[in-house]
Structure formats: C-alpha cells, structure tokens
Design a protein around this motif. Structure first.
Motif, PDB file in Angstrom:
ATOM      1  N   ALA A  81      44.503  33.401  41.146  1.00 33.69           N
ATOM      2  CA  ALA A  81      44.896  34.661  41.243  1.00 33.69           C
ATOM      3  C   ALA A  81      45.340  34.824  42.826  1.00 33.69           C
ATOM      4  O   ALA A  81      44.834  35.201  43.722  1.00 33.69           O
ATOM      5  CB  ALA A  81      43.619  35.524  41.006  1.00 33.69           C
ATOM      6  N   SER A  82      46.700  34.929  42.665  1.00 35.93           N
ATOM      7  CA  SER A  82      47.543  34.874  44.046  1.00 35.93           C
ATOM      8  C   SER A  82      47.899  36.462  44.424  1.00 35.93           C
ATOM      9  O   SER A  82      48.303  37.411  43.846  1.00 35.93           O
ATOM     10  CB  SER A  82      48.573  33.966  44.352  1.00 35.93           C
ATOM     11  N   GLY A  83      47.540  36.733  45.794  1.00 37.83           N
ATOM     12  CA  GLY A  83      48.075  37.880  46.389  1.00 37.83           C
ATOM     13  C   GLY A  83      47.649  38.962  45.505  1.00 37.83           C
ATOM     14  O   GLY A  83      46.531  39.096  45.441  1.00 37.83           O
ATOM     15  N   PRO A  84      48.554  40.035  45.162  1.00 35.02           N
ATOM     16  CA  PRO A  84      47.910  41.010  44.329  1.00 35.02           C
ATOM     17  C   PRO A  84      47.034  40.709  43.177  1.00 35.02           C
ATOM     18  O   PRO A  84      46.391  41.607  42.801  1.00 35.02           O
ATOM     19  CB  PRO A  84      49.030  42.160  44.230  1.00 35.02           C
ATOM     20  N   ASN A  85      47.465  39.762  42.559  1.00 35.37           N
ATOM     21  CA  ASN A  85      46.767  39.415  41.238  1.00 35.37           C
ATOM     22  C   ASN A  85      45.109  39.077  41.373  1.00 35.37           C
ATOM     23  O   ASN A  85      44.585  39.149  40.729  1.00 35.37           O
ATOM     24  CB  ASN A  85      47.334  38.251  40.644  1.00 35.37           C
ATOM     25  N   GLY A  86      44.936  38.871  42.851  1.00 33.04           N
ATOM     26  CA  GLY A  86      43.488  38.703  43.239  1.00 33.04           C
ATOM     27  C   GLY A  86      42.601  39.496  43.113  1.00 33.04           C
ATOM     28  O   GLY A  86      41.518  39.627  43.043  1.00 33.04           O
ATOM     29  N   ALA A  87      43.155  40.990  43.040  1.00 30.26           N
ATOM     30  CA  ALA A  87      42.445  42.096  42.806  1.00 30.26           C
ATOM     31  C   ALA A  87      41.987  42.382  41.494  1.00 30.26           C
ATOM     32  O   ALA A  87      41.338  43.141  41.028  1.00 30.26           O
ATOM     33  CB  ALA A  87      43.432  43.379  43.289  1.00 30.26           C
ATOM     34  N   ASN A  88      42.176  41.491  40.644  1.00 34.49           N
ATOM     35  CA  ASN A  88      41.900  41.379  38.996  1.00 34.49           C
ATOM     36  C   ASN A  88      40.786  40.248  38.807  1.00 34.49           C
ATOM     37  O   ASN A  88      41.216  39.161  39.164  1.00 34.49           O
ATOM     38  CB  ASN A  88      43.063  41.103  38.178  1.00 34.49           C
ATOM     39  N   PRO A  89      39.489  40.600  39.071  1.00 34.15           N
ATOM     40  CA  PRO A  89      38.442  39.521  39.162  1.00 34.15           C
ATOM     41  C   PRO A  89      38.777  38.524  37.836  1.00 34.15           C
ATOM     42  O   PRO A  89      38.308  37.199  38.177  1.00 34.15           O
ATOM     43  CB  PRO A  89      37.289  40.239  38.670  1.00 34.15           C
ATOM     44  N   HIS A  90      39.316  39.002  36.705  1.00 36.09           N
ATOM     45  CA  HIS A  90      39.476  37.859  35.599  1.00 36.09           C
ATOM     46  C   HIS A  90      40.965  37.703  35.183  1.00 36.09           C
ATOM     47  O   HIS A  90      41.367  37.367  34.119  1.00 36.09           O
ATOM     48  CB  HIS A  90      38.536  38.511  34.529  1.00 36.09           C
ATOM     49  N   HIS A  91      41.609  37.614  36.245  1.00 37.45           N
ATOM     50  CA  HIS A  91      43.053  37.497  36.039  1.00 37.45           C
ATOM     51  C   HIS A  91      43.408  36.230  35.373  1.00 37.45           C
ATOM     52  O   HIS A  91      42.910  35.304  35.905  1.00 37.45           O
ATOM     53  CB  HIS A  91      43.873  37.479  37.534  1.00 37.45           C
ATOM     54  N   GLU A  92      44.316  36.066  34.447  1.00 38.07           N
ATOM     55  CA  GLU A  92      44.691  34.793  33.894  1.00 38.07           C
ATOM     56  C   GLU A  92      45.937  34.276  34.515  1.00 38.07           C
ATOM     57  O   GLU A  92      46.823  35.007  34.549  1.00 38.07           O
ATOM     58  CB  GLU A  92      44.838  34.953  32.551  1.00 38.07           C
ATOM     59  N   ALA A  93      45.860  33.064  35.118  1.00 35.93           N
ATOM     60  CA  ALA A  93      46.951  32.385  35.699  1.00 35.93           C
ATOM     61  C   ALA A  93      48.424  32.839  35.109  1.00 35.93           C
ATOM     62  O   ALA A  93      48.453  32.557  33.787  1.00 35.93           O
ATOM     63  CB  ALA A  93      46.908  31.277  36.076  1.00 35.93           C
ATOM     64  N   ASP A  94      49.393  33.078  35.566  1.00 34.27           N
ATOM     65  CA  ASP A  94      50.554  33.310  35.117  1.00 34.27           C
ATOM     66  C   ASP A  94      51.742  32.892  35.596  1.00 34.27           C
ATOM     67  O   ASP A  94      51.373  31.972  36.614  1.00 34.27           O
ATOM     68  CB  ASP A  94      51.088  35.134  34.969  1.00 34.27           C
ATOM     69  N   ASP A  95      53.058  33.290  35.573  1.00 34.67           N
ATOM     70  CA  ASP A  95      54.078  32.646  36.095  1.00 34.67           C
ATOM     71  C   ASP A  95      54.281  33.121  37.555  1.00 34.67           C
ATOM     72  O   ASP A  95      55.596  32.843  38.141  1.00 34.67           O
ATOM     73  CB  ASP A  95      55.169  32.957  35.199  1.00 34.67           C
ATOM     74  N   ARG A  96      53.680  34.045  38.151  1.00 31.47           N
ATOM     75  CA  ARG A  96      53.891  34.644  39.414  1.00 31.47           C
ATOM     76  C   ARG A  96      54.135  33.152  40.573  1.00 31.47           C
ATOM     77  O   ARG A  96      53.168  32.511  40.461  1.00 31.47           O
ATOM     78  CB  ARG A  96      52.844  35.271  39.988  1.00 31.47           C
ATOM     79  N   VAL A  97      55.103  33.312  41.356  1.00 29.76           N
ATOM     80  CA  VAL A  97      55.255  32.245  42.216  1.00 29.76           C
ATOM     81  C   VAL A  97      54.416  32.603  43.562  1.00 29.76           C
ATOM     82  O   VAL A  97      54.567  33.644  44.033  1.00 29.76           O
ATOM     83  CB  VAL A  97      56.640  31.942  42.766  1.00 29.76           C
TER      84      VAL A  97
END
Length: 373
Positions: A205-221
């Motif tokens: 979970a990179s950048g702003p995605n890290g604010a979601n504890p259970h973020h599922e890896a996506d195509d964000r670079v």
C-alpha cells in the motif's frame, strides 16, 4: 530456515479431540460438531474438499469421536493421521446424511458448531432435530486452539522466520517506478521460496493507499517520496505467518519519520504489555495509549492484534473489552498503525507468543524505518 518439523501423530490428534469434547462439556454444551475447515484439520489431520455432501465430526465427552463422511470419501478419511481415534460412519448418495448425523445427537441438545459450517448442513440438522440449539465455536470455545504446544510453536516460529527472510529480500528490490502488484508478486514468490505452501495476503500500500489498512495491491505506480506499508503472510507447514513493516522510497520528511516513530513506540508498548495473566485488552490499551497521547488516536482505526495458528486470523483478539487472560503458548499479532487519509499510513506488526514471564517475538526484522530505492 529451520528444518522440516516432525509430523503430528495419531496421539496428538486424539488428545486434541478429547480436549475439545471436555472443554465443550465444561462450557455446558452436549458436544461439538466440526465441518471441513481449519478446525477439522487441527482436530484430525483430515482436509477434505468442501462440497454439498455432508462431512461432520461429532465430539462428545465420554464417547468415541465419530466422523460422518460420504462413502466415496471414506477411503481418504481413513488415511488421515487422526483416523485411528475415529469411528467412521459413512453414508451413500441417495440416503439422508442428516439422519446419519442426527442419530449421534441428543434430540434437545446444545452443540458448538465450527464457524465455517455451511448453512445448508446446519439447517439440514435443525430440520431433523428441531429442538436442538447451536452456537458458533468462536463464541462457545474461543480459546480451543489458542494455546499452542511446543510442536505448534516450532511451526509458528519457522513461519515467522520465513516471513522475516522475505522482508529482508524484498527491501532490496526496486520500488520506485513499479506497480504495487509487481512488488506484491515479488513478495508472494519469496514467501513460497522460503517454504510457504499457501500465500494468504500480500498488501503493498503505497502513498495514499497506505491509509487503507487492508488495501489490495493495485496498478498504482510507486513513486519516490512514498511511504509503503507491506503486510504479508500465509501458511508454512500448516501454520501461519503475518508481519508488517513500513518502508519509504527515498528520504522521508520530518512528519513521516515522526509518525513512524510513534507507531514503533506503540508497537513496543504493546509487546511489553504481554505477560501471563494480563488481559488481551491490556495489549490494545498499551499500544493505543502511545498513539492517542501523540495526538493521532483518531487515526488508529483497528484492533491491536489477532490470534494466529492454523489460520492467519483466529482468537484471541487484542481489543478493548476482551478480558480473556493471556496464557503461555498463546500466539497473536501486535500491529498498531496510524492512517492519514489521502496521505500515507504506517503499520508495524510482529507475531508474539506468551512465555512464562512475558512475551517473545516471532518476527525479528528491524522495526526502524527502512529506506528503499
């Protein structure tokens, strides 16, 4: 990596089944009903395919364990390591499996049922025995699998060591300019390389995605300047791993370092609260107090920990209101975090086991903020 642990024996499974039946009686239950899933594997060593055909283990204090099983699957059931302690009662297609199971139960009994039993099967039993009552095992016997023996602790330690080895390798790979899914695939490959037979999750979970504890890896670079939360685990030799570390791509700014330091201090406080006799909620309180006192209490949005064993999430839970005392042999995560919406998140997680005089971490990689490329 440690060597392959000695396999569990028929005697190990027999003792677990006896203990489960006795625990059920002590809890005022007339028995335990176990469907295919982690409870059945832990109790018998048998891992059937879960289908619409009824497979059900019936455990009652003072009685021999009985496994109701489809006739076509009986040969496989008989090969299970725990089978010598079981009576197999098979049923053939075209017959009523619920009648076969119902004959083993009190017509007005109260039974604990494994959490993942299919509604189809439970409703089938209720139809045959309308006066029976059922309660989920997590509610009725939450500590059934919670206290691990020496052999189980060895497996959990080996799984933790494999997860640590995975982190030490993943911190060496390029992050900047790659998608989260690329790094997640690297993590999964490393877990398997270090002996995992099953990968349950690879959170990147990179950048702003890290604010979601259970973020599922996506195509964000992933970009330079990103915080990246890494949380991964699975099963090795049938027992779970689960660890989290937060890395930074390039040099972090002052606030990022500050937040990471707060989470690291909270994780240390939670770990130091682990000791026999302390309540599960004490671990949560200790970690949460550090984050709250630093002014980030509203951004710690989940419990501090969960148990681990033959599944990566199971009782006990480190959360306010859970007064279950800690007992030597319990294993659980300590994983506080801070999550700043739209910006970044930080989480640090170790698996911890309760010892006779405190706690022992099963994850030993650095909890400092790691800089990656």
């Amino acid at each position: 990596m440690t060597g392959t642990p000695a396999p569990f024996t028929a005697g190990d499974y027999e003792a677990r089944m006896r203990r489960a039946a006795e625990a059920a009686a002590d809890a005022g239950l007339d028995g335990v009903l176990v469907a295919p899933g982690p409870d059945l594997v832990w109790l018998t060593g048998y891992r059937p395919v879960e289908t619409e055909r009824l497979t059900l283990l019936v455990l009652r204090a003072g009685q021999d364990p009985v496994l109701v099983v489809p006739t076509l699957e009986a040969p496989d059931a008989a090969k299970a390591v725990g089978a010598p302690a079981l009576t197999l009662r098979d049923w053939t297609d075209g017959k009523d499996p619920y009648e076969a199971a119902a004959s083993l139960l009190d017509r007005a009994g109260r039974f604990g049922v494994s959490d993942n039993a299919w509604a189809l099967h439970l409703l089938g039993l209720q139809k045959r025995l309308p006066d029976t009552r059922y309660t989920a095992l997590t509610e009725a016997l939450p500590m059934l699998r919670a206290v691990k023996d020496t052999a189980e602790l060895e497996r959990l330690a080996a799984a933790g060591a494999a997860a640590d080895a995975t982190f030490e390798e993943i911190r060496k790979v390029p992050f900047a300019g790659r998608r989260e899914t690329d790094v997640a695939a690297d993590v999964a490959g490393l877990l398997r390389r270090f002996g995992h037979s099953q990968v349950d999750f690879t959170i990147v979970a990179s950048g702003p995605n890290g604010a979601n504890p259970h973020h599922e890896a996506d195509d964000r670079v992933i970009e330079r300047g990103d915080m990246v939360v890494l949380d991964f685990g699975g099963l090795k030799e049938g027992y779970g791993s689960d660890t989290s570390r937060t890395v930074h791509v390039g040099e972090p700014d002052d606030e990022e370092r500050k937040v990471h330091d707060i989470v690291r201090a909270a994780q240390e406080a939670g770990f130091r609260a682990v000791r026999p006799g302390a309540a599960c909620q004490d671990v949560d309180r200790a970690a949460r107090a550090v984050i709250t006192e630093a002014g980030y209490g509203d951004y710690f949005i989940h419990r501090t920990g969960h148990g681990i064993g033959v599944t990566t999430h199971e009782p006990p839970y480190m959360i306010e209101g859970e007064q279950q005392p800690l007992v030597p042999g319990m294993c659980f995560s300590v994983e506080p975090g801070i999550y700043l919406p739209g910006r970044f998140g930080v989480r640090i997680e170790d698996i911890v086991t309760v010892t006779e005089d405190g706690g022992r971490r099963l994850n030993t990689t650095s909890r400092e903020l790691v800089i990656v490329d």
